[in-house]
Design a protein around this motif. Structure first.
Motif, short mmCIF file in Angstrom:
data_model
loop_
_atom_site.label_atom_id
_atom_site.label_comp_id
_atom_site.label_asym_id
_atom_site.label_seq_id
_atom_site.Cartn_x
_atom_site.Cartn_y
_atom_site.Cartn_z
N GLY A 27 5.81 -0.51 -0.36
CA GLY A 27 4.38 -0.76 0.79
C GLY A 27 4.50 -1.75 0.87
O GLY A 27 2.80 -2.08 1.45
N SER A 28 5.17 -3.35 1.04
CA SER A 28 4.55 -4.36 1.35
C SER A 28 4.52 -4.82 2.78
O SER A 28 5.28 -4.27 3.54
CB SER A 28 6.48 -5.52 0.82
OG SER A 28 5.93 -6.55 0.72
N LEU A 29 3.07 -5.54 2.76
CA LEU A 29 3.14 -5.49 4.09
C LEU A 29 3.24 -7.25 4.10
O LEU A 29 3.03 -7.36 3.31
CB LEU A 29 1.53 -5.54 4.10
CG LEU A 29 1.01 -4.02 4.27
CD1 LEU A 29 -0.19 -3.36 3.99
CD2 LEU A 29 1.75 -3.03 5.39
N TRP A 78 -5.65 7.66 4.34
CA TRP A 78 -5.69 7.60 2.68
C TRP A 78 -4.51 6.18 2.05
O TRP A 78 -4.28 6.56 2.31
CB TRP A 78 -5.57 8.80 1.12
CG TRP A 78 -6.78 9.59 1.97
CD1 TRP A 78 -7.29 9.88 1.89
CD2 TRP A 78 -6.88 10.40 2.59
NE1 TRP A 78 -8.93 10.56 1.88
CE2 TRP A 78 -7.88 11.62 2.66
CE3 TRP A 78 -4.77 11.23 3.77
CZ2 TRP A 78 -7.51 12.16 3.45
CZ3 TRP A 78 -5.84 12.15 4.22
CH2 TRP A 78 -7.08 12.91 4.13
N HIS A 79 -5.44 5.32 1.62
CA HIS A 79 -4.43 3.76 1.01
C HIS A 79 -4.83 4.20 -0.52
O HIS A 79 -5.67 3.58 -1.21
CB HIS A 79 -5.37 2.24 2.07
CG HIS A 79 -4.96 2.77 3.39
ND1 HIS A 79 -3.86 2.15 3.84
CD2 HIS A 79 -6.07 3.51 4.33
CE1 HIS A 79 -4.25 2.55 5.57
NE2 HIS A 79 -4.75 3.09 5.90
N HIS A 88 0.76 -1.22 0.19
CA HIS A 88 -0.21 -0.12 -0.30
C HIS A 88 1.02 1.23 -0.02
O HIS A 88 1.48 1.46 0.49
CB HIS A 88 -0.72 -0.29 0.93
CG HIS A 88 -0.30 0.43 2.84
ND1 HIS A 88 -1.18 1.04 3.29
CD2 HIS A 88 0.96 0.60 3.18
CE1 HIS A 88 -0.22 1.26 5.19
NE2 HIS A 88 0.95 0.47 4.73
N ILE A 89 0.35 2.14 -0.62
CA ILE A 89 1.07 3.39 -0.48
C ILE A 89 -0.28 4.23 1.00
O ILE A 89 -1.38 4.34 0.25
CB ILE A 89 1.16 3.92 -1.49
CG1 ILE A 89 1.33 3.82 -2.56
CG2 ILE A 89 0.87 5.88 -1.45
CD1 ILE A 89 2.08 4.23 -4.00
N PHE A 90 0.53 4.87 1.73
CA PHE A 90 0.05 5.58 2.66
C PHE A 90 -0.17 6.57 3.05
O PHE A 90 0.97 7.07 3.13
CB PHE A 90 -0.37 4.68 4.28
CG PHE A 90 -1.02 5.13 5.86
CD1 PHE A 90 -2.09 5.54 5.32
CD2 PHE A 90 -0.01 5.73 5.96
CE1 PHE A 90 -2.31 5.63 6.75
CE2 PHE A 90 -0.07 6.39 7.59
CZ PHE A 90 -1.85 6.45 7.84
#
Length: 637
Positions: free
Chosen positions: A280-282, A317-318, A232-234
């Protein structure tokens, strides 16, 4: 830091040892380090199953003596006896699984239970009435009675969410007790049992966990959706208006849709510092591990690499990208993880009723049951204040081991018990009896279970080690700037440096701002770069820039090779950055400010070694090499 020190303590899972407390491997000022204690620590700190040989035993004993010397220094300073220390220590040991709680039920049946439950997720709300670990019986009974009253209200149709908001002593109270979706191994075992055993729409029986008493309302159940891996980009909401956040996240999303590089955009814009440099890896996550609104979007993506439109959550925001979907693992794949969770979580502990009966049998429980039955009947009939207390108070309500528990303790736990039914009195007595029996067993546990005694001592000494290291090493290195500088000057040759440059890095989401920096900025003598840049640019352009000073080597970026000169500006378009080389620093030795972190760590190591030398000089150490040889010899057989 404290957490790192305590990591050496581990869990209560060391191998069974032969305890020879009369044999010592060493003595410090005449105080023995027993063979049993040493072997316990040695085996627990082995990273693999390497054979026990004399050399490894000797090396570890040397380290263990250093540890003991530090703890001894802490004791001499009174560390370990202050109220603050004891409060923290008691907080740690309250979380240790007591050895007498172990359930003889086979681990395999518990593994199968977990695996079956992992097929489903539960959506539940709860009300928690907390009980402190040190609560007296009267407080515990009051908490139980309050929970029972709330449960009856819920069963009679009261709004559960409203009851939770007004009464629950848990962070979920503001949400009406809602816990969202979760699956097996997400909650403590008693709570999990209550959630899985209660039908949808139902109210559970009263559940006791280490946090207190719960009642659970099960809102829904469904098959597990599994786990997904996402990136994600947060953008955080902190310091950002809703309008600016919506505009910026849309700009980033449009850039992605137009072929923008995900990793570069993530590096440039995300406010999640933990994932900024890895695109952005979770990790793989399922229900309860990420916000539900985030997971709902992720579950809605079908193909790896698919990117969802921007999502606004309560956090910010994601932009979410699906990377992979995890198939339901087989039992054999999950077995090690489930087994470890069972041991860590206390899932294999005995139920309270079974535990009490076990401890009664082990410790020779004796009681005049007819007298107790008659006493409870009289309290119910006339009330505690009207009972002939002097006659009963000093009599034994029961005997456990060598300890007599008088009726007066039970009476004190009741408060002013007027108009109370025999059934309620029996419930209160059972709670009182269980607490007294467990309290008695807690006192015996260090003698009955030697490994448990070693574990308690490890926690105590580990906390003492932290405090003495903080005092003698860590804080000294931080506070003693003169000592740090002197250490650096004496060891400069250890900090050799290649040629490098002091560089200003200017970033902006808008490439036009960077173009203005390149076209407008002129170096000025005797003026700081940042203040000069501010003076030469329009205010709105300067305020849109991120500016930081860093040190680079020529090889760090391709563009450095051809621009390696002081007072040079050049761009790195793929990164939306401008680099401004302020100074070329010739190779030689690092300056202290450049390597202060490394110097600080080296200085701390030096302080510790010097301190240990002093401790070894001022304490008498005796080592019995024959015992070490015997341990190694026994291992070969």
């Amino acid at each position: 830091m404290r957490f790192l020190v305590l990591l050496i303590l581990g869990l209560y899972s060391a191998p069974v040892l032969a305890f020879q407390d009369n044999v010592s491997v060493a003595k410090i000022n005449g105080e023995p380090i027993s063979k049993a204690e040493f072997l316990y620590a040695f085996q627990k700190n082995q990273t693999n199953k390497t054979p026990i040989v004399y050399d490894s035993l000797e090396k570890y004993l040397d380290q263990y003596i250093d540890f003991k010397l530090k703890v001894l220094a802490a004791k001499k300073l009174g560390i370990g006896s202050t109220p603050a220390f004891l409060e923290e220590y008691n907080g740690y040991i309250s979380q240790i699984q007591k050895p007498y709680l172990q359930n003889p039920v086979s681990e395999e049946s518990l593994i199968l239970e977990v695996y079956d439950r992992l097929k489903y997720e539960v959506n539940a709300s709860h009300i928690l009435i907390r009980i402190d670990n040190e609560s007296n019986p009267m407080d515990t009974l009051a908490a139980y009675d309050k929970t029972d009253s709330l449960r009856n209200e819920a069963l009679n149709g009261a709004d559960f969410a409203l009851l939770a908001r007004n009464n629950s002593q848990d962070g979920s109270a503001k949400n009406g007790g809602s816990l969202g979706w979760f699956t097996a191994m997400s909650m403590v075992y008693p709570f999990e049992n209550g959630a899985y055993e209660t039908p949808v729409g139902g109210i559970s029986k009263i559940i006791r966990s280490q946090f207190g008493y719960h009642i659970i309302k099960v809102n829904d159940k469904r098959e597990t959706k599994g786990r997904v891996k996402t990136s994600h980009i947060f953008l955080t909401k902190n310091g950002r208006s809703r309008e600016s956040g919506n505009q910026l996240i849309k700009t980033i999303y449009d850039s992605i849709q137009n072929g923008g590089d995900w990793k570069e955009l993530c590096k440039q814009y995300t406010d999640d510092s933990q994932t900024q440099l890895n695109g952005g890896s979770l990790p793989f996550s399922g229900s309860g591990q990420l916000p539900e609104e985030f997971l709902n979007v992720a579950y809605g993506l079908k193909n790896s690499g698919e990117i969802a439109p921007p999502l606004e959550t309560s956090y910010g925001w994601h932009i979410i990208r699906l990377d992979a979907v995890e198939k339901r693992p087989s039992l054999e794949d999950l077995r090690p993880k489930i087994s470890e969770n069972i041991r860590r979580s206390g899932r294999n502990q005995l139920s309270p009723e079974v535990l009490v009966n076990k401890l009664k049998h082990e410790n020779g429980f004796k009681q005049d049951l007819p007298l107790l039955q008659n006493t409870i009947a009289q309290i119910a009939a006339v009330g505690l204040p009207n009972l002939n207390l002097p006659k009963l108070s000093d009599q034994s309500i029961f005997r456990i081991g060598e300890k007599e528990i008088p009726y007066s303790k039970f009476f004190n736990s009741l408060g002013n018990a007027n108009q109370i039914t025999p059934a309620s009195l029996w419930n209160r007595y059972k709670l009182f009896e269980r607490e007294q029996i467990i309290l008695h067993e807690d006192g015996l546990a260090p003698q009955k279970y030697p490994e448990y005694a070693f574990l308690l001592n490890e926690y105590r000494e580990g906390l003492m080690l932290f405090e003495i290291m903080e005092k003698e090493v860590w804080n000294k290195a931080i506070e003693d700037s003169i000592g740090l500088k002197s250490f650096f000057n004496s060891n400069k040759e250890n900090y050799t440096a290649p040629e490098r440059a002091s560089v200003w890095v200017i970033e902006s989401a808008n490439s036009e701002n960077l173009d203005k920096v390149l076209s407008t900025f002129k170096w000025a003598k005797n003026s700081s770069f940042e203040s000069e840049l501010k003076a030469q640019l329009e205010p709105q352009v300067f305020s849109a820039l991120k500016i930081a000073k860093r040190t680079y080597q020529r090889e760090d970026l391709p563009n450095f090779a051809k621009n390696w000169k002081e007072h040079t500006l050049f761009s790195q378009p793929s990164e939306k950055r401008v680099y401004a080389i302020e100074e070329i620093i010739p190779k030689g030795l690092y300056r202290l400010e450049e390597v202060k972190g490394q110097v600080m760590a080296d200085y701390q190591n030096w302080l510790e070694l010097e301190w240990l030398k002093a401790l070894r000089k001022t304490n008498k150490i005796e080592i019995d090499t024959n015992v070490l040889k015997q341990i190694a010899s026994d291992e070969k057989r």
